[in-house]
Motif scaffolding. Sequence first.
Motif, PDB file in Angstrom:
ATOM      1  N   LEU A 121      12.894   1.513  -7.432  1.00 43.02           N
ATOM      2  CA  LEU A 121      12.098   2.437  -8.232  1.00 43.02           C
ATOM      3  C   LEU A 121      11.324   3.398  -7.349  1.00 43.02           C
ATOM      4  N   ASP A 122      10.767   2.893  -6.255  1.00 38.17           N
ATOM      5  CA  ASP A 122      10.043   3.737  -5.307  1.00 38.17           C
ATOM      6  C   ASP A 122      10.972   4.795  -4.702  1.00 38.17           C
ATOM      7  N   GLY A 123      12.189   4.378  -4.351  1.00 40.79           N
ATOM      8  CA  GLY A 123      13.157   5.327  -3.814  1.00 40.79           C
ATOM      9  C   GLY A 123      13.514   6.406  -4.818  1.00 40.79           C
ATOM     10  N   ARG A 124      13.666   6.017  -6.081  1.00 41.73           N
ATOM     11  CA  ARG A 124      13.971   6.992  -7.127  1.00 41.73           C
ATOM     12  C   ARG A 124      12.841   7.998  -7.296  1.00 41.73           C
ATOM     13  N   LEU A 125      11.613   7.505  -7.290  1.00 43.32           N
ATOM     14  CA  LEU A 125      10.473   8.398  -7.455  1.00 43.32           C
ATOM     15  C   LEU A 125      10.372   9.386  -6.297  1.00 43.32           C
ATOM     16  N   ASN A 126      10.575   8.895  -5.080  1.00 42.24           N
ATOM     17  CA  ASN A 126      10.520   9.790  -3.909  1.00 42.24           C
ATOM     18  C   ASN A 126      11.637  10.819  -3.963  1.00 42.24           C
ATOM     19  N   LYS A 127      12.828  10.392  -4.384  1.00 42.26           N
ATOM     20  CA  LYS A 127      13.954  11.318  -4.480  1.00 42.26           C
ATOM     21  C   LYS A 127      13.687  12.381  -5.534  1.00 42.26           C
ATOM     22  N   ARG A 128      13.062  11.950  -6.644  1.00 46.24           N
ATOM     23  CA  ARG A 128      12.737  12.882  -7.723  1.00 46.24           C
ATOM     24  C   ARG A 128      11.716  13.925  -7.247  1.00 46.24           C
ATOM     25  N   GLU A 129      10.709  13.464  -6.444  1.00 47.04           N
ATOM     26  CA  GLU A 129       9.703  14.389  -5.942  1.00 47.04           C
ATOM     27  C   GLU A 129      10.328  15.421  -5.002  1.00 47.04           C
ATOM     28  N   VAL A 130      11.272  14.959  -4.177  1.00 51.41           N
ATOM     29  CA  VAL A 130      11.940  15.882  -3.262  1.00 51.41           C
ATOM     30  C   VAL A 130      12.743  16.915  -4.047  1.00 51.41           C
ATOM     31  N   SER A 131      13.424  16.459  -5.104  1.00 53.40           N
ATOM     32  CA  SER A 131      14.227  17.378  -5.923  1.00 53.40           C
ATOM     33  C   SER A 131      13.347  18.394  -6.647  1.00 53.40           C
ATOM     34  N   ASP A 132      12.193  17.926  -7.149  1.00 52.18           N
ATOM     35  CA  ASP A 132      11.287  18.827  -7.854  1.00 52.18           C
ATOM     36  C   ASP A 132      10.668  19.875  -6.953  1.00 52.18           C
TER      37      ASP A 132
ATOM     38  N   LEU B  31       0.825  -1.211   0.000  1.00 49.88           N
ATOM     39  CA  LEU B  31       0.000   0.000   0.000  1.00 49.88           C
ATOM     40  C   LEU B  31       0.858   1.259   0.000  1.00 49.88           C
ATOM     41  N   ALA B  32       2.015   1.196   0.674  1.00 48.36           N
ATOM     42  CA  ALA B  32       2.921   2.347   0.681  1.00 48.36           C
ATOM     43  C   ALA B  32       3.469   2.604  -0.720  1.00 48.36           C
ATOM     44  N   ILE B  33       3.853   1.537  -1.426  1.00 51.61           N
ATOM     45  CA  ILE B  33       4.346   1.685  -2.796  1.00 51.61           C
ATOM     46  C   ILE B  33       3.225   2.178  -3.709  1.00 51.61           C
ATOM     47  N   TYR B  34       2.017   1.691  -3.483  1.00 47.41           N
ATOM     48  CA  TYR B  34       0.871   2.130  -4.280  1.00 47.41           C
ATOM     49  C   TYR B  34       0.670   3.641  -4.164  1.00 47.41           C
ATOM     50  N   GLU B  35       0.736   4.163  -2.951  1.00 49.76           N
ATOM     51  CA  GLU B  35       0.556   5.604  -2.748  1.00 49.76           C
ATOM     52  C   GLU B  35       1.593   6.388  -3.541  1.00 49.76           C
ATOM     53  N   SER B  36       2.815   5.884  -3.577  1.00 45.42           N
ATOM     54  CA  SER B  36       3.892   6.562  -4.305  1.00 45.42           C
ATOM     55  C   SER B  36       3.702   6.437  -5.817  1.00 45.42           C
ATOM     56  N   PHE B  37       3.360   5.240  -6.282  1.00 49.09           N
ATOM     57  CA  PHE B  37       3.255   4.998  -7.721  1.00 49.09           C
ATOM     58  C   PHE B  37       2.041   5.686  -8.342  1.00 49.09           C
ATOM     59  N   MET B  38       0.961   5.821  -7.567  1.00 47.45           N
ATOM     60  CA  MET B  38      -0.245   6.428  -8.115  1.00 47.45           C
ATOM     61  C   MET B  38       0.000   7.864  -8.573  1.00 47.45           C
ATOM     62  N   ARG B  39       0.954   8.533  -7.938  1.00 47.83           N
ATOM     63  CA  ARG B  39       1.240   9.920  -8.314  1.00 47.83           C
ATOM     64  C   ARG B  39       1.966  10.002  -9.654  1.00 47.83           C
ATOM     65  N   VAL B  40       2.546   8.887 -10.096  1.00 48.82           N
ATOM     66  CA  VAL B  40       3.302   8.880 -11.348  1.00 48.82           C
ATOM     67  C   VAL B  40       2.662   7.970 -12.391  1.00 48.82           C
ATOM     68  N   PHE B  41       2.280   6.753 -11.961  1.00 48.35           N
ATOM     69  CA  PHE B  41       1.751   5.760 -12.891  1.00 48.35           C
ATOM     70  C   PHE B  41       0.237   5.597 -12.759  1.00 48.35           C
ATOM     71  N   GLY B  42      -0.425   6.533 -12.139  1.00 48.49           N
ATOM     72  CA  GLY B  42      -1.839   6.365 -11.804  1.00 48.49           C
ATOM     73  C   GLY B  42      -2.655   5.692 -12.901  1.00 48.49           C
ATOM     74  N   SER B  43      -3.231   4.535 -12.612  1.00 48.33           N
ATOM     75  CA  SER B  43      -4.052   3.823 -13.583  1.00 48.33           C
ATOM     76  C   SER B  43      -4.938   2.816 -12.858  1.00 48.33           C
ATOM     77  N   PHE B  44      -5.960   2.356 -13.555  1.00 51.65           N
ATOM     78  CA  PHE B  44      -6.866   1.358 -12.986  1.00 51.65           C
ATOM     79  C   PHE B  44      -6.149   0.032 -12.772  1.00 51.65           C
ATOM     80  N   ALA B  45      -5.253  -0.331 -13.704  1.00 51.26           N
ATOM     81  CA  ALA B  45      -4.510  -1.593 -13.582  1.00 51.26           C
ATOM     82  C   ALA B  45      -3.638  -1.591 -12.338  1.00 51.26           C
ATOM     83  N   LEU B  46      -3.042  -0.450 -12.010  1.00 49.77           N
ATOM     84  CA  LEU B  46      -2.221  -0.353 -10.802  1.00 49.77           C
ATOM     85  C   LEU B  46      -3.072  -0.560  -9.561  1.00 49.77           C
TER      86      LEU B  46
END
Length: 202
Positions: free
Chosen positions: A189-200, A42-57
């Motif tokens: 991948l989750d760590g990369r996405l979180n790091k990218r969000e912090v940088s942005d 569920l923690a990974i889902y919360e992170s991925f939905m902000r980038v890969f948001g889809s019904f399949a996810l």
Amino acid sequence: GILGPAILLAYLNFAFGWVLLSQRLSLVLAFAIGPVAIWGTLAIYESFMRVFGSFALRVGTIFLVIAFALLTLMATMQQAVFAEYQQLLGAMAPAEAPTSLKQSFALVNRVQLGADVAFDIFYALGIILISIVIVRRRGFERVVGAYGLVVATGLLALNIWFFPTPPAEAGSVDLGPASIAWWVGLFVLDGRLNKREVSDSA
């Protein structure tokens, strides 16, 4: 961040028997895998939905939550059956057990094996759906997604083909441990996405 890798190591230890643990500690770790895995999923889902948001996810995440709930059911059922069987054996060696006891154990043991296959079905489908979402990207995401599709499809096919016998017992291969590499890739991948969000946001 700590529980996820610890549970993965615990699962691999159960699969390959690297370190001999006490019975009580083994039970605690075995019963913790499902709840911790649901938390992490569920923690990974919360992170991925902000980038890969889809019904399949979303559906893939639900399937994984169901899978880990079934894993907990299977683990508790398995240990309860084994504990009762050992108690009935008493001081006897398994080879000396009455035929009726062996037959009863084999019959009841099939129930937890059925629960194990139910886990594998939802587990594999969850990985397939999430992999379909991330394989559409480029670079590392595509590698993780492609690996998940191959391993999970094989896991699902082998479990259905050899049902009700587990693939490893049927002389095939158990692809469950191979899926751990997919989870490691997902954590990275989750760590990369979180790091990218912090940088942005900086």
